[in-house]
Design a protein around this motif. Structure first.
Motif, PDB file in Angstrom:
ATOM      1  N   ILE A  35       0.847  -1.200   0.000  1.00 48.95           N
ATOM      2  CA  ILE A  35       0.000   0.000   0.000  1.00 48.95           C
ATOM      3  C   ILE A  35       0.882   1.250   0.000  1.00 48.95           C
ATOM      4  O   ILE A  35       0.637   2.209  -0.745  1.00 48.95           O
ATOM      5  CB  ILE A  35      -0.968  -0.027   1.202  1.00 48.95           C
ATOM      6  CG1 ILE A  35      -1.997  -1.148   1.015  1.00 48.95           C
ATOM      7  CG2 ILE A  35      -1.659   1.328   1.388  1.00 48.95           C
ATOM      8  CD1 ILE A  35      -2.845  -1.446   2.251  1.00 48.95           C
ATOM      9  N   TYR A  36       1.938   1.249   0.800  1.00 51.43           N
ATOM     10  CA  TYR A  36       2.830   2.413   0.857  1.00 51.43           C
ATOM     11  C   TYR A  36       3.567   2.605  -0.474  1.00 51.43           C
ATOM     12  O   TYR A  36       3.747   3.740  -0.931  1.00 51.43           O
ATOM     13  CB  TYR A  36       3.834   2.248   2.000  1.00 51.43           C
ATOM     14  CG  TYR A  36       3.253   2.426   3.399  1.00 51.43           C
ATOM     15  CD1 TYR A  36       1.954   2.870   3.598  1.00 51.43           C
ATOM     16  CD2 TYR A  36       4.018   2.139   4.514  1.00 51.43           C
ATOM     17  CE1 TYR A  36       1.440   3.033   4.877  1.00 51.43           C
ATOM     18  CE2 TYR A  36       3.507   2.305   5.802  1.00 51.43           C
ATOM     19  CZ  TYR A  36       2.211   2.745   5.978  1.00 51.43           C
ATOM     20  OH  TYR A  36       1.703   2.914   7.241  1.00 51.43           O
ATOM     21  N   ASP A  37       3.993   1.502  -1.080  1.00 51.73           N
ATOM     22  CA  ASP A  37       4.664   1.619  -2.391  1.00 51.73           C
ATOM     23  C   ASP A  37       3.701   2.197  -3.428  1.00 51.73           C
ATOM     24  O   ASP A  37       4.071   3.045  -4.237  1.00 51.73           O
ATOM     25  CB  ASP A  37       5.148   0.250  -2.883  1.00 51.73           C
ATOM     26  CG  ASP A  37       6.382  -0.211  -2.125  1.00 51.73           C
ATOM     27  OD1 ASP A  37       6.988   0.605  -1.401  1.00 51.73           O
ATOM     28  OD2 ASP A  37       6.733  -1.398  -2.269  1.00 51.73           O
ATOM     29  N   PHE A  90      -6.555   4.953  -0.644  1.00 56.17           N
ATOM     30  CA  PHE A  90      -5.575   4.070   0.009  1.00 56.17           C
ATOM     31  C   PHE A  90      -5.964   3.745   1.455  1.00 56.17           C
ATOM     32  O   PHE A  90      -5.630   2.674   1.956  1.00 56.17           O
ATOM     33  CB  PHE A  90      -4.164   4.666  -0.107  1.00 56.17           C
ATOM     34  CG  PHE A  90      -3.627   4.475  -1.499  1.00 56.17           C
ATOM     35  CD1 PHE A  90      -2.996   3.293  -1.858  1.00 56.17           C
ATOM     36  CD2 PHE A  90      -3.804   5.459  -2.465  1.00 56.17           C
ATOM     37  CE1 PHE A  90      -2.533   3.093  -3.151  1.00 56.17           C
ATOM     38  CE2 PHE A  90      -3.337   5.275  -3.761  1.00 56.17           C
ATOM     39  CZ  PHE A  90      -2.702   4.090  -4.108  1.00 56.17           C
ATOM     40  N   GLN A  91      -6.673   4.646   2.092  1.00 55.64           N
ATOM     41  CA  GLN A  91      -7.197   4.320   3.423  1.00 55.64           C
ATOM     42  C   GLN A  91      -8.164   3.140   3.302  1.00 55.64           C
ATOM     43  O   GLN A  91      -8.192   2.256   4.156  1.00 55.64           O
ATOM     44  CB  GLN A  91      -7.903   5.544   4.025  1.00 55.64           C
ATOM     45  CG  GLN A  91      -8.418   5.351   5.428  1.00 55.64           C
ATOM     46  CD  GLN A  91      -7.312   5.161   6.463  1.00 55.64           C
ATOM     47  OE1 GLN A  91      -6.159   5.488   6.211  1.00 55.64           O
ATOM     48  NE2 GLN A  91      -7.645   4.603   7.601  1.00 55.64           N
ATOM     49  N   GLN A  92      -8.929   3.124   2.222  1.00 53.08           N
ATOM     50  CA  GLN A  92      -9.848   2.007   1.991  1.00 53.08           C
ATOM     51  C   GLN A  92      -9.068   0.696   1.847  1.00 53.08           C
ATOM     52  O   GLN A  92      -9.502  -0.353   2.327  1.00 53.08           O
ATOM     53  CB  GLN A  92     -10.694   2.289   0.745  1.00 53.08           C
ATOM     54  CG  GLN A  92     -11.832   1.299   0.522  1.00 53.08           C
ATOM     55  CD  GLN A  92     -12.788   1.196   1.712  1.00 53.08           C
ATOM     56  OE1 GLN A  92     -13.160   2.199   2.321  1.00 53.08           O
ATOM     57  NE2 GLN A  92     -13.169  -0.035   2.062  1.00 53.08           N
ATOM     58  N   GLN A  93      -7.913   0.758   1.209  1.00 57.55           N
ATOM     59  CA  GLN A  93      -7.082  -0.458   1.079  1.00 57.55           C
ATOM     60  C   GLN A  93      -6.602  -0.932   2.458  1.00 57.55           C
ATOM     61  O   GLN A  93      -6.532  -2.130   2.724  1.00 57.55           O
ATOM     62  CB  GLN A  93      -5.893  -0.197   0.163  1.00 57.55           C
ATOM     63  CG  GLN A  93      -6.313   0.014  -1.276  1.00 57.55           C
ATOM     64  CD  GLN A  93      -5.132   0.034  -2.230  1.00 57.55           C
ATOM     65  OE1 GLN A  93      -4.070  -0.478  -1.941  1.00 57.55           O
ATOM     66  NE2 GLN A  93      -5.338   0.633  -3.388  1.00 57.55           N
ATOM     67  N   LEU A  94      -6.284   0.026   3.322  1.00 60.91           N
ATOM     68  CA  LEU A  94      -5.897  -0.365   4.683  1.00 60.91           C
ATOM     69  C   LEU A  94      -7.072  -1.006   5.419  1.00 60.91           C
ATOM     70  O   LEU A  94      -6.902  -1.988   6.148  1.00 60.91           O
ATOM     71  CB  LEU A  94      -5.401   0.859   5.463  1.00 60.91           C
ATOM     72  CG  LEU A  94      -3.969   1.300   5.206  1.00 60.91           C
ATOM     73  CD1 LEU A  94      -3.698   2.638   5.891  1.00 60.91           C
ATOM     74  CD2 LEU A  94      -2.974   0.251   5.705  1.00 60.91           C
ATOM     75  N   ILE A  95      -8.250  -0.448   5.215  1.00 59.41           N
ATOM     76  CA  ILE A  95      -9.445  -1.026   5.849  1.00 59.41           C
ATOM     77  C   ILE A  95      -9.657  -2.457   5.341  1.00 59.41           C
ATOM     78  O   ILE A  95      -9.958  -3.375   6.114  1.00 59.41           O
ATOM     79  CB  ILE A  95     -10.679  -0.129   5.586  1.00 59.41           C
ATOM     80  CG1 ILE A  95     -10.527   1.196   6.347  1.00 59.41           C
ATOM     81  CG2 ILE A  95     -11.963  -0.840   5.977  1.00 59.41           C
ATOM     82  CD1 ILE A  95     -11.542   2.265   5.975  1.00 59.41           C
ATOM     83  N   GLU A  96      -9.471  -2.653   4.037  1.00 56.91           N
ATOM     84  CA  GLU A  96      -9.640  -3.997   3.457  1.00 56.91           C
ATOM     85  C   GLU A  96      -8.622  -4.970   4.054  1.00 56.91           C
ATOM     86  O   GLU A  96      -8.935  -6.133   4.317  1.00 56.91           O
ATOM     87  CB  GLU A  96      -9.486  -3.954   1.926  1.00 56.91           C
ATOM     88  CG  GLU A  96     -10.603  -3.206   1.204  1.00 56.91           C
ATOM     89  CD  GLU A  96     -11.987  -3.802   1.488  1.00 56.91           C
ATOM     90  OE1 GLU A  96     -12.089  -5.041   1.614  1.00 56.91           O
ATOM     91  OE2 GLU A  96     -12.957  -3.025   1.613  1.00 56.91           O
ATOM     92  N   PRO A 140       3.742   6.790   8.064  1.00 54.90           N
ATOM     93  CA  PRO A 140       2.404   6.281   7.755  1.00 54.90           C
ATOM     94  C   PRO A 140       1.768   6.907   6.515  1.00 54.90           C
ATOM     95  O   PRO A 140       2.269   7.887   5.965  1.00 54.90           O
ATOM     96  CB  PRO A 140       1.591   6.616   9.006  1.00 54.90           C
ATOM     97  CG  PRO A 140       2.471   7.313   9.950  1.00 54.90           C
ATOM     98  CD  PRO A 140       3.790   7.546   9.304  1.00 54.90           C
ATOM     99  N   LEU A 141       0.648   6.320   6.131  1.00 60.11           N
ATOM    100  CA  LEU A 141      -0.059   6.771   4.928  1.00 60.11           C
ATOM    101  C   LEU A 141      -0.337   8.274   4.939  1.00 60.11           C
ATOM    102  O   LEU A 141      -0.101   8.964   3.946  1.00 60.11           O
ATOM    103  CB  LEU A 141      -1.381   5.996   4.820  1.00 60.11           C
ATOM    104  CG  LEU A 141      -2.308   6.398   3.683  1.00 60.11           C
ATOM    105  CD1 LEU A 141      -1.689   6.057   2.335  1.00 60.11           C
ATOM    106  CD2 LEU A 141      -3.659   5.714   3.823  1.00 60.11           C
ATOM    107  N   GLY A 142      -0.855   8.758   6.069  1.00 60.55           N
ATOM    108  CA  GLY A 142      -1.219  10.179   6.127  1.00 60.55           C
ATOM    109  C   GLY A 142      -0.034  11.096   5.893  1.00 60.55           C
ATOM    110  O   GLY A 142      -0.183  12.180   5.318  1.00 60.55           O
TER     111      GLY A 142
END
Ligand code: SF4
Length: 158
Positions: free
Chosen positions: A26-28, A123-129, A100-102
């Motif tokens: 996700i970070y990449d 991308f927050q949605q990807q973290l939720i998934e 972090p993402l933010g």
């Protein structure tokens, strides 16, 4: 400090190779998406000096646990809830690769806010998934507050 959040669970999950790789992916991916947008960073330090610039950073507990795990074992910082991020040194992030993402998506450059919000939500949605896939407890909290709890719990339980 009481264990208000499941730090031990997040520490265990973030040490799992599948979850570690999921976070790195996700970070990449957000890094690549931001490169395509081409924002400019003037290293003003505003992004991490929260109170001074009226900007707060919110992060998932899982990301905070993962971040703390990546720090050198002898890291000894004091988190002041009214001060800039303790990892900002001379206006720069000293933990750039694991931020972090933010932190990755925020730029103070004018005119970038719309796409920042879109990318952040995507991308927050990807973290939720990722949480859902692995049945990880989900919580979202202010960075310094979460960091303080995670560091306390790392030293107690880690
Ligand atoms: S982790 Fe780095 S980018 Fe994020 S708030 Fe702290 S110093 Fe800033």
């Amino acid at each position: 400090m009481t264990d208000q959040h499941p730090w031990q669970d997040w520490q265990r999950f973030s040490a799992d190779q599948n979850i570690h790789q999921g976070i790195c992916r996700i970070y990449d991916a957000i890094g690549q998406a931001i490169t395509q947008k081409g924002p400019t960073c003037w290293a003003s330090g505003k992004c991490c000096n929260f109170n001074a610039y009226g900007h707060l950073l919110y992060v998932t507990g899982l990301e905070i646990a993962w971040y703390v795990q990546q720090l050198p074992a002898d890291t000894d910082v004091t988190v002041d809830l009214k001060a800039p991020c303790p990892f900002q040194i001379d206006g720069l992030c000293s933990t750039h690769d694991i931020r972090p993402l933010g932190c990755r998506v925020y730029f103070c450059q004018q005119g970038t806010q719309d796409w920042q919000q879109d990318l952040y939500e995507q991308f927050q949605q990807q973290l939720i998934e990722l949480h859902k896939q692995h049945d990880i407890p989900y919580a979202y909290m202010e960075w310094r507050y979460g960091l303080s709890e995670a560091l306390d719990n790392r030293f107690v339980n880690g």
